[in-house]
Design a protein around this motif. Structure first.
Motif, PDB file in Angstrom:
ATOM      1  N   UNK A   1      -9.220  -0.279   4.034  1.00  0.00           N
ATOM      2  CA  UNK A   1     -10.401   0.124   3.276  1.00  0.00           C
ATOM      3  C   UNK A   1     -11.692  -0.554   3.740  1.00  0.00           C
ATOM      4  N   UNK A   2     -11.562  -1.742   4.339  1.00  0.00           N
ATOM      5  CA  UNK A   2     -12.792  -2.477   4.595  1.00  0.00           C
ATOM      6  C   UNK A   2     -12.622  -3.366   5.831  1.00  0.00           C
ATOM      7  N   UNK A   3     -13.697  -3.523   6.583  1.00  0.00           N
ATOM      8  CA  UNK A   3     -13.669  -4.426   7.734  1.00  0.00           C
ATOM      9  C   UNK A   3     -14.737  -5.495   7.582  1.00  0.00           C
ATOM     10  N   UNK A   4     -14.328  -6.735   7.803  1.00  0.00           N
ATOM     11  CA  UNK A   4     -15.251  -7.870   7.780  1.00  0.00           C
ATOM     12  C   UNK A   4     -15.446  -8.286   9.231  1.00  0.00           C
ATOM     13  N   UNK A   5     -16.590  -7.888   9.813  1.00  0.00           N
ATOM     14  CA  UNK A   5     -16.841  -8.162  11.218  1.00  0.00           C
ATOM     15  C   UNK A   5     -17.799  -9.337  11.344  1.00  0.00           C
TER      16      UNK A   5
ATOM     17  N   UNK B   1      -6.675   2.886 -18.304  1.00  0.00           N
ATOM     18  CA  UNK B   1      -6.559   1.461 -18.004  1.00  0.00           C
ATOM     19  C   UNK B   1      -7.890   0.771 -17.741  1.00  0.00           C
ATOM     20  N   UNK B   2      -9.003   1.531 -17.767  1.00  0.00           N
ATOM     21  CA  UNK B   2     -10.284   0.962 -17.348  1.00  0.00           C
ATOM     22  C   UNK B   2     -10.649  -0.343 -18.045  1.00  0.00           C
ATOM     23  N   UNK B   3     -10.333  -0.433 -19.306  1.00  0.00           N
ATOM     24  CA  UNK B   3     -10.720  -1.616 -20.073  1.00  0.00           C
ATOM     25  C   UNK B   3      -9.710  -2.753 -19.938  1.00  0.00           C
ATOM     26  N   UNK B   4      -8.616  -2.496 -19.248  1.00  0.00           N
ATOM     27  CA  UNK B   4      -7.527  -3.480 -19.219  1.00  0.00           C
ATOM     28  C   UNK B   4      -7.845  -4.708 -18.385  1.00  0.00           C
ATOM     29  N   UNK B   5      -7.069  -5.743 -18.635  1.00  0.00           N
ATOM     30  CA  UNK B   5      -7.049  -6.876 -17.734  1.00  0.00           C
ATOM     31  C   UNK B   5      -6.203  -6.484 -16.537  1.00  0.00           C
ATOM     32  N   UNK B   6      -6.112  -7.329 -15.539  1.00  0.00           N
ATOM     33  CA  UNK B   6      -5.381  -6.939 -14.351  1.00  0.00           C
ATOM     34  C   UNK B   6      -4.749  -8.134 -13.664  1.00  0.00           C
ATOM     35  N   UNK B   7      -3.843  -7.822 -12.767  1.00  0.00           N
ATOM     36  CA  UNK B   7      -3.266  -8.840 -11.895  1.00  0.00           C
ATOM     37  C   UNK B   7      -3.754  -8.553 -10.479  1.00  0.00           C
ATOM     38  N   UNK B   8      -4.308  -9.577  -9.856  1.00  0.00           N
ATOM     39  CA  UNK B   8      -4.745  -9.472  -8.463  1.00  0.00           C
ATOM     40  C   UNK B   8      -3.671 -10.103  -7.585  1.00  0.00           C
ATOM     41  N   UNK B   9      -3.296  -9.397  -6.531  1.00  0.00           N
ATOM     42  CA  UNK B   9      -2.331  -9.971  -5.586  1.00  0.00           C
ATOM     43  C   UNK B   9      -2.919  -9.897  -4.188  1.00  0.00           C
ATOM     44  N   UNK B  10      -2.862 -11.000  -3.468  1.00  0.00           N
ATOM     45  CA  UNK B  10      -3.270 -10.957  -2.063  1.00  0.00           C
ATOM     46  C   UNK B  10      -2.098 -11.426  -1.201  1.00  0.00           C
ATOM     47  N   UNK B  11      -1.899 -10.739  -0.079  1.00  0.00           N
ATOM     48  CA  UNK B  11      -0.791 -11.072   0.811  1.00  0.00           C
ATOM     49  C   UNK B  11      -1.283 -10.993   2.245  1.00  0.00           C
ATOM     50  N   UNK B  12      -1.038 -12.036   3.013  1.00  0.00           N
ATOM     51  CA  UNK B  12      -1.460 -12.020   4.416  1.00  0.00           C
ATOM     52  C   UNK B  12      -0.715 -10.916   5.164  1.00  0.00           C
ATOM     53  N   UNK B  13      -1.443 -10.201   6.009  1.00  0.00           N
ATOM     54  CA  UNK B  13      -0.823  -9.128   6.780  1.00  0.00           C
ATOM     55  C   UNK B  13      -0.621  -9.541   8.220  1.00  0.00           C
ATOM     56  N   UNK B  14      -0.980  -8.653   9.153  1.00  0.00           N
ATOM     57  CA  UNK B  14      -0.783  -8.985  10.562  1.00  0.00           C
ATOM     58  C   UNK B  14      -1.830 -10.003  11.007  1.00  0.00           C
TER      59      UNK B  14
ATOM     60  N   UNK C   1     -10.158  -8.242   9.136  1.00  0.00           N
ATOM     61  CA  UNK C   1     -11.167  -9.196   9.593  1.00  0.00           C
ATOM     62  C   UNK C   1     -11.201  -9.213  11.117  1.00  0.00           C
ATOM     63  N   UNK C   2     -12.419  -9.243  11.661  1.00  0.00           N
ATOM     64  CA  UNK C   2     -12.580  -9.357  13.107  1.00  0.00           C
ATOM     65  C   UNK C   2     -13.461 -10.566  13.389  1.00  0.00           C
ATOM     66  N   UNK C   3     -12.878 -11.558  14.050  1.00  0.00           N
ATOM     67  CA  UNK C   3     -13.649 -12.763  14.375  1.00  0.00           C
ATOM     68  C   UNK C   3     -12.855 -13.637  15.351  1.00  0.00           C
TER      69      UNK C   3
ATOM     70  N   UNK D   1     -10.123 -11.868  17.358  1.00  0.00           N
ATOM     71  CA  UNK D   1      -8.847 -11.337  16.872  1.00  0.00           C
ATOM     72  C   UNK D   1      -9.108 -10.376  15.716  1.00  0.00           C
ATOM     73  N   UNK D   2      -8.163  -9.493  15.514  1.00  0.00           N
ATOM     74  CA  UNK D   2      -8.202  -8.630  14.337  1.00  0.00           C
ATOM     75  C   UNK D   2      -6.990  -8.950  13.476  1.00  0.00           C
ATOM     76  N   UNK D   3      -7.219  -9.308  12.228  1.00  0.00           N
ATOM     77  CA  UNK D   3      -6.122  -9.623  11.304  1.00  0.00           C
ATOM     78  C   UNK D   3      -6.350  -8.894   9.993  1.00  0.00           C
ATOM     79  N   UNK D   4      -5.336  -8.892   9.172  1.00  0.00           N
ATOM     80  CA  UNK D   4      -5.484  -8.169   7.908  1.00  0.00           C
ATOM     81  C   UNK D   4      -4.917  -8.950   6.733  1.00  0.00           C
TER      82      UNK D   4
END
Lengths: 348, 380
Positions: free
Chosen positions: B324-328, B124-137, B202-204, B215-218
């Motif tokens: 996977x990642x923290x934005x502090x 699938x490396x060369x494929x196009x993709x669908x990005x989905x973002x969903x608010x968490x806690x 995210x932490x801010x 607060x910490x949110x995701x």
């Protein structure tokens, strides 16, 4: 939010406002909105949704979303840039929304209010009373394109198909076919209404397709109408979304339709067959030997058209396929010429 | 060969010069990948076995052997030239230094070539993709952050000159984002974006916070490769397409403007919606695109779950639930927990340009490293 809504309501629709000036089309509008720079798109949509709901306007939310998005330069509210949703509107934008929304309160269809709509990926100008293309018709175009793609290249010619569209309205079918068919394809679009002829011409120019379309004012219910089309030679296809509403159903149409759209584009007579029969009766005169007719009809028509064709064996036309629309209603007919090129006056 | 001549020349001129401290061998590869190339390390052993035809690689075998041979020749050349750095003749030392720089450059390139030959590329490396973002806690704050993340990827797509087409966008009242998706297409789009799937934290101090508390949110990001026509066939009978025109007479009898489309894939219950366009047909096409991507990634996950279980960098559902990642923001830092890498200057990072790209490259390299380890540790 609630407070905002009340303030808005009071300011936009409450009594005791000064009469409108400064180019206002509607006297109910304030000359200068005190809300300029204060109300966001999202809040404005909520406000007008509530107003429309209260006045019993159908598709209240959709209508207000389309209007606000249009004023902010987007086609749908969904596609509006996120930043624009929360940003306050300028007083000019607010006035514009106000003006367009008041037309909706008069039950004007959204497509006429915006003066444009999308069809098969094309942006078309819309103007009353020219018939507004319905989403089902996009599928008619799809079907014609599918069949064209499968058809082996016309024997002896390298050209694209020559297509006749009967009742072109805004030009939606003709122009979307041309935009997706090979460069050599051509359409002859006829309509008996001057407004439709003008609008098709304008849309063809907007889309730079004017060189591949001939727009002819013509009433297909008149005798020997087809003789006007002889100079262009026999057609590969006839496509039409003819008026097919049963006359007795006309009364039940929503105000958006019966007060704004030309009834001539909708009223198909007693059994909705008047124009359909005119098209079919003369199709053999116009079509090439293996030519086809594609029609959009209403769900009772496949049976009616099928039995009518059987009663007219001399036409040598067969109903070869019926296709359903996305809601599952039998909606589209493919009729093919089967017999000899009987009495075709066209010299080829 | 040049080194040989140099070596001969040196022998003639040689005398007891003072020792020059040995140069540290330079390399531009990432540390873990470089470690694999260490002498006597597992990759060396693998290449030797391969050279002796103990390991059979499909297709790329012969090419690999050639490059591996070139590498050992170059390395020998480098070692020999390095002796000349101790020479007392200054001209010769200069000459050797230049020669070494060239050698090292070529060695780096050869190593890179070997990695490319060994790391299996994904279907699938060369494929196009669908990005989905969903608010968490985290309520409104999570939604605000979600809209920032969505914008970051939109800008990243522009930075990479990819095509970015929003498919749906469900905002919250105060300008945040509950859920959104977009179709992204372009050169190696999936290859780059596939590491972005997972929980971003995210932490801010939120804009909505009055007392200045952090607060910490995701927000959850999903990356679904877009299947090619042949890779996924859907039976139209398995689909239920809902529109607002479903009731009533339809056709000329009604004039509706609600063009929203909802497609349900009956066997799996997967739902896809679109109301981005005025044309219902276009909305159907876009909803279908998204549905296909969803079904395809379900199919891929079933196939790949065994293969990737051991990896730190997860792609697919398993990865989606992982932080996977923290934005502090107070520390102006973004940390990717999978590779323990921190970058500073959060504002620039979230502009979705070179800093995000740098992190993506690091992740790619680490993923390459992991799959390389997998390849070379496979039993013969």
């Amino acid at each position: 939010m609630k407070l905002w809504g009340q303030m808005l309501w009071a300011l936009l629709s409450g009594p005791g406002r000064k009469g409108g000036t400064r180019g206002w089309a509607f006297s109910s509008c304030p000359p200068h909105s005190p809300l300029a720079g204060l109300v966001s798109a999202t809040e404005l949509v909520s406000h007008w949704t509530a107003v429309f709901e209260e006045r019993g306007i159908p598709e209240a939310r959709e209508s207000s979303e389309y209007i606000v998005a249009h004023v902010l330069g987007a086609k749908t509210f969904q596609s509006l840039r996120p930043a624009l949703r929360t940003q306050p509107l300028t007083s000019q934008q607010l006035q514009c929304v106000q003006e367009l929304s008041s037309r909706r309160l008069q039950r004007m269809p959204v497509q006429y209010i915006l003066g444009e709509w999308d069809f098969q990926g094309l942006n078309l100008k819309m103007a009353p009373p020219v018939f507004i293309p319905r989403p089902e018709t996009e599928e008619l175009v799809d079907w014609v394109l599918e069949e064209e793609a499968q058809r082996p290249c016309a024997a002896g010619t390298q050209d694209g198909p020559l297509i006749l569209e009967v009742g072109c309205g805004s030009g939606a079918i003709a122009l979307s076919l041309l935009s997706q068919l090979p460069q050599q394809s051509q359409v002859i679009a006829v309509d008996k209404e001057e407004a439709a002829i003008c609008l098709t011409r304008e849309n063809a120019q907007r889309l730079q397709l004017q060189d591949r379309i001939r727009i002819v004012p013509l009433d297909v219910t008149l005798e020997r109408w087809w003789t006007h089309l002889l100079p262009w030679g026999p057609m590969d296809l006839v496509v039409s979304n003819p008026p097919y509403v049963f006359h007795q159903d006309m009364e039940q149409l929503a105000p958006e339709i019966c007060s704004y759209e030309d009834p001539v584009a909708l009223d198909g007579g007693k059994e909705g067959m008047d124009v359909i029969i005119h098209i079919l009766a003369l199709a053999p005169q116009l079509l090439k030997g293996s030519g086809s007719v594609f029609l959009e009809v209403e769900p009772r028509h496949p049976g009616l058209v099928g039995s009518w064709l059987r009663s007219q064996p001399d036409l040598h036309l067969d109903l070869v396929a019926v296709r359903r629309d996305f809601c599952g209603r039998p909606r589209f007919l493919h009729i093919r010429r089967s017999g000899p090129q009987c009495g075709c006056p066209v010299g080829t | 060969m040049r080194a040989r001549i140099l070596w001969e020349a040196a022998r003639c001129l040689r005398s007891r010069g003072a020792l020059v401290p040995a140069r540290r061998s330079l390399s531009s590869g990432s540390p873990p990948l470089e470690e694999l190339f260490a002498r006597g390390g597992p990759l060396r052993a693998f290449l030797e076995r391969h050279a002796k035809s103990e390991v059979q690689l499909q297709a790329r075998g012969p090419e690999l052997a050639v490059v591996a041979k070139l590498l050992s020749e170059k390395e020998l050349e480098l070692r020999e030239t390095e002796h000349l750095l101790h020479d007392e003749n200054e001209d010769l030392r200069k000459l050797a230094e230049n020669e070494i720089t060239l050698c090292q450059k070529e060695i780096t390139q050869l190593k890179h070539q070997i990695i490319l030959l060994l790391v299996p590329s994904e279907e699938t490396d060369e494929n196009d993709l669908i990005l989905e973002v969903t608010a968490g806690v985290g309520g409104q704050e999570a939604m605000l952050f979600t809209s920032e993340i969505f914008e970051m990827y939109q800008q990243y797509a522009a930075f990479k000159r990819w095509h970015f087409e929003p498919l749906e966008y469900f905002p919250s009242e105060i300008g945040g984002l509950r859920h959104a998706s977009a179709s992204i297409g372009g050169a190696e789009a999936y290859k780059h974006m596939k590491f972005e799937g997972g929980v971003h934290r995210v932490q801010r101090v939120p804009k909505t916070e009055r007392q200045g508390r952090i607060h910490t949110s995701t927000t959850t990001v999903a990356i679904l490769p877009q299947p090619a026509e042949i890779h996924l066939v859907i039976n139209p009978k398995d689909l239920r397409i809902d529109t607002k025109r479903a009731s009533g007479a339809g056709g000329q009898h009604v004039n509706t403007t609600d063009s929203a489309v909802r497609i349900v894939h009956l066997p799996t219950g997967v739902v896809s919606e679109c109301q981005q366009e005025r044309s219902q047909l276009k909305n159907r096409e876009m909803a279908m695109k998204k549905l296909r991507a969803k079904l395809y990634s379900m199919h891929l996950e079933a196939a790949a779950s065994k293969r990737y279980n051991a990896r730190k960098i997860q792609i697919g559902t398993k990865g989606r639930s992982e932080k996977i990642r923290t934005y502090n923001f107070p520390q102006n830092r973004v940390t990717d927990h999978r590779i323990n890498k921190s970058l500073h200057d959060l504002v620039t990072f979230m502009q979705g340009e070179y800093l995000l790209d740098e992190l993506v490259q690091s992740l790619k390299e680490y993923a390459d490293y992991e799959s390389l380890v997998e390849v070379i540790s496979k039993k013969v």
